[in-house]
Design an enzyme around this catalytic site. Structure first.
Site, PDB file in Angstrom:
ATOM      1  N   ASP A 263       0.818  -1.218   0.000  1.00 22.23           N
ATOM      2  CA  ASP A 263       0.000   0.000   0.000  1.00 22.23           C
ATOM      3  C   ASP A 263       0.849   1.263   0.000  1.00 22.23           C
ATOM      4  O   ASP A 263       2.068   1.201   0.182  1.00 22.23           O
ATOM      5  CB  ASP A 263      -0.960  -0.005   1.209  1.00 22.23           C
ATOM      6  CG  ASP A 263      -0.272  -0.387   2.516  1.00 22.23           C
ATOM      7  OD1 ASP A 263       0.969  -0.332   2.577  1.00 22.23           O
ATOM      8  OD2 ASP A 263      -0.983  -0.737   3.472  1.00 22.23           O
TER       9      ASP A 263
ATOM     10  N   ASN B 242      -6.784  -2.164  14.454  1.00 20.40           N
ATOM     11  CA  ASN B 242      -8.205  -2.473  14.209  1.00 20.40           C
ATOM     12  C   ASN B 242      -8.389  -3.746  13.383  1.00 20.40           C
ATOM     13  O   ASN B 242      -9.496  -4.052  12.952  1.00 20.40           O
ATOM     14  CB  ASN B 242      -8.881  -1.288  13.505  1.00 20.40           C
ATOM     15  CG  ASN B 242      -8.306  -1.027  12.119  1.00 20.40           C
ATOM     16  OD1 ASN B 242      -7.362  -1.695  11.700  1.00 20.40           O
ATOM     17  ND2 ASN B 242      -8.869  -0.064  11.417  1.00 20.40           N
TER      18      ASN B 242
ATOM     19  N   HIS C 256      -6.833  -4.382  10.437  1.00 15.78           N
ATOM     20  CA  HIS C 256      -6.648  -4.241   8.984  1.00 15.78           C
ATOM     21  C   HIS C 256      -5.397  -4.982   8.499  1.00 15.78           C
ATOM     22  O   HIS C 256      -4.451  -5.179   9.264  1.00 15.78           O
ATOM     23  CB  HIS C 256      -6.660  -2.776   8.549  1.00 15.78           C
ATOM     24  CG  HIS C 256      -5.424  -1.973   8.873  1.00 15.78           C
ATOM     25  ND1 HIS C 256      -5.434  -0.598   8.956  1.00 15.78           N
ATOM     26  CD2 HIS C 256      -4.132  -2.334   9.138  1.00 15.78           C
ATOM     27  CE1 HIS C 256      -4.225  -0.161   9.233  1.00 15.78           C
ATOM     28  NE2 HIS C 256      -3.412  -1.186   9.357  1.00 15.78           N
TER      29      HIS C 256
ATOM     30  N   GLU D 150      -9.582  -2.051   5.516  1.00 17.17           N
ATOM     31  CA  GLU D 150     -10.103  -1.694   6.827  1.00 17.17           C
ATOM     32  C   GLU D 150     -11.331  -2.547   7.176  1.00 17.17           C
ATOM     33  O   GLU D 150     -11.916  -3.194   6.301  1.00 17.17           O
ATOM     34  CB  GLU D 150     -10.501  -0.207   6.814  1.00 17.17           C
ATOM     35  CG  GLU D 150      -9.352   0.751   6.480  1.00 17.17           C
ATOM     36  CD  GLU D 150      -8.401   1.001   7.650  1.00 17.17           C
ATOM     37  OE1 GLU D 150      -8.292   0.139   8.552  1.00 17.17           O
ATOM     38  OE2 GLU D 150      -7.754   2.065   7.660  1.00 17.17           O
TER      39      GLU D 150
HETATM   40  P1  PGA Z   1       2.833  -1.321  12.532  1.00 14.87           P
HETATM   41  O1  PGA Z   1       1.640  -1.200  11.492  1.00 14.87           O
HETATM   42  O2  PGA Z   1       3.768  -2.370  12.026  1.00 14.87           O
HETATM   43  O3  PGA Z   1       3.475   0.035  12.526  1.00 14.87           O
HETATM   44  O4  PGA Z   1       2.218  -1.694  13.853  1.00 14.87           O
HETATM   45  C1  PGA Z   1       1.033  -2.377  11.052  1.00 14.87           C
HETATM   46  C2  PGA Z   1      -0.148  -2.087  10.154  1.00 14.87           C
HETATM   47  O5  PGA Z   1      -0.849  -1.084  10.363  1.00 14.87           O
HETATM   48  O6  PGA Z   1      -0.403  -2.894   9.253  1.00 14.87           O
END
Ligand code: PGA
Length: 247
Positions: free
Chosen positions: A71, A142, A144, A149
């Site tokens: 992404d 959350n 995702h 999402e």
């Molecule tokens: P993070 O993000 O590795 O910074 O915890 C993970 C994500 O949002 O997929």
């Protein structure tokens, strides 16, 4: 889903990196490409650091590797320190011998009219290379995966999407203020991710404990997109002392 608990995030990352290196080298010996799906965020940083170390100290080559990032935020230039383009060069691409033409990171600066075809082409490039051999994945607080999402479409492919409020809140410390956090992103879809031949799911730290347990052990629901990893036939979860799941 294969669940592997490690004593620390660092040890889990070393093991994941070691296995990725082996897969890359095995493909090299057969004169084959290796198609690697990549994630950003704090979770894979140690893994990338170890891949860089293996390149510099042990001669691991990435000449046969093609990468597709999950992404990218919309509206950030490549030079923006919070762009995933910037992140990938800082933590991995600037330090290894991957040919530049083999690197794909979604472009978050497209004109609206170009987004649809661009996303279809991203999918086309993945399938033209025979699909993603191994996808590295983290999880948002959350649930995702990528920027898919809660309550997104399970059948989705690469597309432009809205970031949820909780994702934007989580990103606020990095951007300084909520108003500076992008509202949209280009992301691989749920289908794109689940079509990967193999997935390494990494989730570390106290803050991820509950969401990891929900995603990996509770019923599959699109309210927690990561729970769909339970349906994948070759997914390994690399967990640490906080996120570990006892069988
Ligand atoms: P993070 O993000 O590795 O910074 O915890 C993970 C994500 O949002 O997929």
């Amino acid at each position: 889903m294969l669940i592997e608990n490690y004593k620390s995030a660092y040890l889990a990352s070393l093991e994941a990196a070691e296995r990725i290196a082996t897969q890359i080298s095995n493909a090299q010996e057969k004169n084959e490409n290796f198609v690697l799906g990549l994630a950003t965020g704090s979770t894979p940083i140690n893994l990338y650091q170890e891949l860089v170390r293996m390149h510099k100290r042990e001669g691991l080559s990435f000449q046969n590797v093609h990468t597709f990032n999950l992404d990218e935020y919309c509206g950030l230039r490549k030079t923006h320190m919070e762009s995933y383009y910037y992140f990938m060069y800082e933590h991995l691409f600037s330090h290894i011998d991957i040919p530049t033409k083999n690197i794909r990171i979604p472009n978050g600066m497209l004109q609206e009219n170009d987004v649809h075809n661009y996303c279809l082409d991203y999918e086309f490039q993945i399938s033209e290379l025979g699909g993603i051999d191994l996808q590295i994945l983290g999880i948002g607080s959350n649930g995702h995966i990528g920027f898919n999402e809660p309550n997104c479409d399970v059948e989705s492919i690469t597309r432009k999407t809205e970031l949820s409020q909780s994702t934007r809140n989580d990103a606020t410390p990095s951007f300084g203020r909520l108003s500076c956090v992008p509202t949209q992103a280009i992301t691989m879809g749920m289908q794109t991710i689940l079509n990967a031949k193999e997935i390494y799911f990494l989730a570390f730290g106290e803050a991820k404990k509950d969401i990891v347990e929900t995603a990996l052990t509770k019923e599959i629901s699109i309210e927690v997109p990561a729970s769909f990893l339970q349906t994948h036939n070759k997914c390994t979860a690399f967990l640490d002392q906080y996120t570990c799941i006892k069988n």
